[in-house]
Enzyme design. Structure first.
Site, PDB file in Angstrom:
ATOM      1  N   ARG A 124      64.303  34.503  -8.569  1.00  0.00           N
ATOM      2  CA  ARG A 124      65.084  34.719  -7.335  1.00  0.00           C
ATOM      3  C   ARG A 124      66.547  35.030  -7.670  1.00  0.00           C
ATOM      4  O   ARG A 124      67.461  34.565  -6.990  1.00  0.00           O
ATOM      5  CB  ARG A 124      65.035  33.482  -6.432  1.00  0.00           C
ATOM      6  CG  ARG A 124      63.673  33.098  -5.948  1.00  0.00           C
ATOM      7  CD  ARG A 124      63.089  34.141  -4.983  1.00  0.00           C
ATOM      8  NE  ARG A 124      61.960  33.590  -4.281  1.00  0.00           N
ATOM      9  CZ  ARG A 124      60.730  33.509  -4.801  1.00  0.00           C
ATOM     10  NH1 ARG A 124      60.487  33.986  -6.005  1.00  0.00           N
ATOM     11  NH2 ARG A 124      59.749  32.983  -4.102  1.00  0.00           N
ATOM     12  N   SER A 129      61.320  29.808   1.987  1.00  0.00           N
ATOM     13  CA  SER A 129      61.683  28.685   1.102  1.00  0.00           C
ATOM     14  C   SER A 129      63.193  28.465   1.183  1.00  0.00           C
ATOM     15  O   SER A 129      63.956  29.378   0.902  1.00  0.00           O
ATOM     16  CB  SER A 129      61.344  29.009  -0.347  1.00  0.00           C
ATOM     17  OG  SER A 129      59.971  29.220  -0.495  1.00  0.00           O
ATOM     18  N   GLU A 151      67.765  28.217  -2.171  1.00  0.00           N
ATOM     19  CA  GLU A 151      67.417  29.593  -2.530  1.00  0.00           C
ATOM     20  C   GLU A 151      68.105  30.528  -1.532  1.00  0.00           C
ATOM     21  O   GLU A 151      68.458  31.661  -1.836  1.00  0.00           O
ATOM     22  CB  GLU A 151      65.895  29.760  -2.425  1.00  0.00           C
ATOM     23  CG  GLU A 151      65.422  31.141  -2.797  1.00  0.00           C
ATOM     24  CD  GLU A 151      64.066  31.514  -2.212  1.00  0.00           C
ATOM     25  OE1 GLU A 151      63.081  30.838  -2.523  1.00  0.00           O
ATOM     26  OE2 GLU A 151      64.022  32.489  -1.454  1.00  0.00           O
TER      27      GLU A 151
HETATM   28  N1  EPU Z   1      53.495  21.165  -2.004  1.00  0.00           N
HETATM   29  C1  EPU Z   1      53.377  19.924  -1.445  1.00  0.00           C
HETATM   30  N2  EPU Z   1      53.911  19.719  -0.201  1.00  0.00           N
HETATM   31  C2  EPU Z   1      54.526  20.706   0.496  1.00  0.00           C
HETATM   32  C3  EPU Z   1      54.654  21.983  -0.095  1.00  0.00           C
HETATM   33  C4  EPU Z   1      54.130  22.187  -1.347  1.00  0.00           C
HETATM   34  O1  EPU Z   1      52.820  18.999  -2.040  1.00  0.00           O
HETATM   35  O2  EPU Z   1      54.988  20.445   1.617  1.00  0.00           O
HETATM   36  C5  EPU Z   1      52.887  21.406  -3.318  1.00  0.00           C
HETATM   37  C6  EPU Z   1      51.657  22.289  -3.172  1.00  0.00           C
HETATM   38  O3  EPU Z   1      50.517  21.530  -2.935  1.00  0.00           O
HETATM   39  C7  EPU Z   1      51.583  22.968  -4.522  1.00  0.00           C
HETATM   40  C8  EPU Z   1      53.040  23.112  -4.897  1.00  0.00           C
HETATM   41  O4  EPU Z   1      53.770  22.179  -4.109  1.00  0.00           O
HETATM   42  O5  EPU Z   1      50.951  22.165  -5.460  1.00  0.00           O
HETATM   43  C9  EPU Z   1      53.565  24.520  -4.706  1.00  0.00           C
HETATM   44  O6  EPU Z   1      53.449  24.893  -3.350  1.00  0.00           O
HETATM   45  P1  EPU Z   1      53.111  26.398  -2.903  1.00  0.00           P
HETATM   46  O7  EPU Z   1      52.016  26.935  -3.725  1.00  0.00           O
HETATM   47  O8  EPU Z   1      52.975  26.409  -1.416  1.00  0.00           O
HETATM   48  O9  EPU Z   1      54.365  27.247  -3.320  1.00  0.00           O
HETATM   49  P2  EPU Z   1      55.899  26.886  -3.414  1.00  0.00           P
HETATM   50  O10 EPU Z   1      56.277  26.560  -4.801  1.00  0.00           O
HETATM   51  O11 EPU Z   1      56.209  25.885  -2.380  1.00  0.00           O
HETATM   52  C10 EPU Z   1      56.675  29.342  -3.945  1.00  0.00           C
HETATM   53  C11 EPU Z   1      57.715  30.298  -3.446  1.00  0.00           C
HETATM   54  C12 EPU Z   1      57.269  30.922  -2.120  1.00  0.00           C
HETATM   55  C13 EPU Z   1      55.977  31.666  -2.377  1.00  0.00           C
HETATM   56  C14 EPU Z   1      54.940  30.677  -2.951  1.00  0.00           C
HETATM   57  C15 EPU Z   1      53.674  31.374  -3.374  1.00  0.00           C
HETATM   58  C16 EPU Z   1      59.840  29.460  -4.267  1.00  0.00           C
HETATM   59  C17 EPU Z   1      61.101  28.749  -3.931  1.00  0.00           C
HETATM   60  N3  EPU Z   1      58.969  29.582  -3.265  1.00  0.00           N
HETATM   61  O12 EPU Z   1      56.557  28.287  -2.988  1.00  0.00           O
HETATM   62  O13 EPU Z   1      58.253  31.867  -1.726  1.00  0.00           O
HETATM   63  O14 EPU Z   1      55.487  32.262  -1.194  1.00  0.00           O
HETATM   64  O15 EPU Z   1      55.461  30.027  -4.116  1.00  0.00           O
HETATM   65  O16 EPU Z   1      53.935  32.126  -4.504  1.00  0.00           O
HETATM   66  O17 EPU Z   1      59.666  29.899  -5.396  1.00  0.00           O
HETATM   67  C18 EPU Z   1      60.155  32.295  -0.357  1.00  0.00           C
HETATM   68  O18 EPU Z   1      60.761  32.556  -1.400  1.00  0.00           O
HETATM   69  O19 EPU Z   1      60.701  32.334   0.779  1.00  0.00           O
HETATM   70  C19 EPU Z   1      58.766  31.871  -0.447  1.00  0.00           C
HETATM   71  C20 EPU Z   1      58.077  31.512   0.629  1.00  0.00           C
END
Ligand code: EPU
Length: 333
Positions: free
Chosen positions: A162, A234, A329
């Site tokens: 990012r 995010s 972010e």
């Molecule tokens: N998780 C939780 N609780 C929550 C949210 C997440 O336990 O409330 C756990 C999930 O179970 C999982 C892990 O955290 O094990 C990661 O969650 P998720 O796969 O939903 O992805 P993320 O890391 O929360 C990132 C990006 C998103 C992108 C997704 C999918 C960043 C900051 N965010 O989210 O990007 O869509 O991966 O690739 O890197 C954005 O940038 O606006 C965005 C939505």
């Protein structure tokens, strides 16, 4: 092309904050952009793209620039790749849709990320194991100091998680005019993230359109639609910690999912915030989304300060509970 005074930005930021800018101008061409910059009375300017990654902390005393150029064209092709140029004002998902409809591949996992093409190199947008940098060939920018249009190679953009040179050395120095993407003519799905492969099956058994539809389904189930509930995706970046810290965390919380990232380990900020008890929290109209703790939301009439106070409380609490500093972010203005 005209400069509007005292413009309401409610429709231009996905947090749906009722803020105003002292000047506002849309532009289509680089010549219009030059003219706006020449005629503006403001001392500062800000490029507001899709407004999906910007949080206004108050009204903006300056010029808001908003690109509305919408051309997408196939610039050249060889047997393996197609080079597609898209203007900064193109809706990101229209670009993704255009490439898939033309059987050019690489953007599927980035389906329905809100925002415009111009922000894709700035933020190096990413999702489901793919980042914009994977398909960016070069970026055409307007350089304010020299009044020139310059092409920057992907390497010169210094892409990171990012992150890019546009958020650092070149911040306030250049404006992205259009982006040249290099898409593959053969479909090689990237399914390393989460349960994509178990949901879609063997490579070869589904199309790029089906992958795109699956990504859309997953995103819609986890992320709020900003036309219904204001948010900026995010809010925080996933912090990268040392292997030692990650191992300690895993001992205490065996359920945590972590990702190797260079010499460190990426910890999901959403997991930390969720575990700290914030998921679904609401104070007035500022809150934490009930299905994804990484997303802060405006339930209606939240003020910028309400969202910022909530973000600061979360940062403090996560630091206290886990000893890990999470950072936004979102660009806070
Ligand atoms: N998780 C939780 N609780 C929550 C949210 C997440 O336990 O409330 C756990 C999930 O179970 C999982 C892990 O955290 O094990 C990661 O969650 P998720 O796969 O939903 O992805 P993320 O890391 O929360 C990132 C990006 C998103 C992108 C997704 C999918 C960043 C900051 N965010 O989210 O990007 O869509 O991966 O690739 O890197 C954005 O940038 O606006 C965005 C939505």
């Amino acid at each position: 092309m005209i400069i509007t005074q005292n413009k309401c930005l409610l429709e231009y930021n996905t947090f749906r904050l009722n803020v105003f800018s002292s000047e506002f101008a849309e532009y289509e061409t680089v010549d219009e952009l030059r003219e706006v910059l020449r005629s503006s009375h403001s001392k500062k300017w800000y490029l507001l793209s899709g407004g999906s990654n910007t949080l206004f902390s108050s009204d903006y005393d300056g010029l808001i620039l908003h690109p509305i150029s919408k051309n997408i064209s196939v610039e050249r092709e060889d047997s393996a790749f197609a080079w597609v140029r898209a203007d900064a004002g193109v809706n990101w998902d229209n670009f993704v849709d255009f490439t898939i409809n033309n059987n050019f591949y690489g953007s599927e996992n980035l389906s329905i990320i809100p925002g415009l093409v111009g922000a894709s190199p700035v933020q190096n947008i990413g999702a489901y194991g793919v980042e914009a940098k994977d398909i960016i060939d070069s970026v055409e920018v307007y350089v304010l100091d020299t009044d020139e249009v310059v092409t920057m190679s992907a390497e010169e953009c210094h892409f990171g998680y990012r992150d890019s040179i546009f958020k650092h050395e070149l911040s306030g120095q250049v404006i992205v005019l259009n982006v040249l993407y290099r898409l593959s003519k053969s479909f090689k799905p990237i399914l390393k993230y989460g349960n994509l492969s178990s949901e879609l099956g063997e490579e070869g058994s589904f199309s790029a359109k089906e992958l795109r539809d699956k990504i859309i389904e997953i995103r819609n189930s986890k992320l709020p639609d900003y036309t219904k509930i204001g948010n900026g995706g995010s809010f925080f970046k996933n912090p990268i910690v040392s292997v030692e810290i990650a191992e300690k965390l895993k001992e205490t919380y065996p359920d945590i999912t972590t990702y190797a990232d260079g010499k460190g380990v990426k910890i999901p900020a959403g997991w930390l915030i969720d575990k700290a008890g914030w998921k679904g929290y609401r104070d007035g109209d500022a809150g934490v989304y009930e299905h994804q703790a990484l997303v802060l939301v405006n339930h209606g009439e939240a003020k910028p300060k309400d969202i910022i106070m909530l973000a600061n409380s979360i940062i403090g609490d996560v630091k206290e509970k886990f000893g890990i500093l999470i950072s936004p972010e979102i660009n806070i203005l």
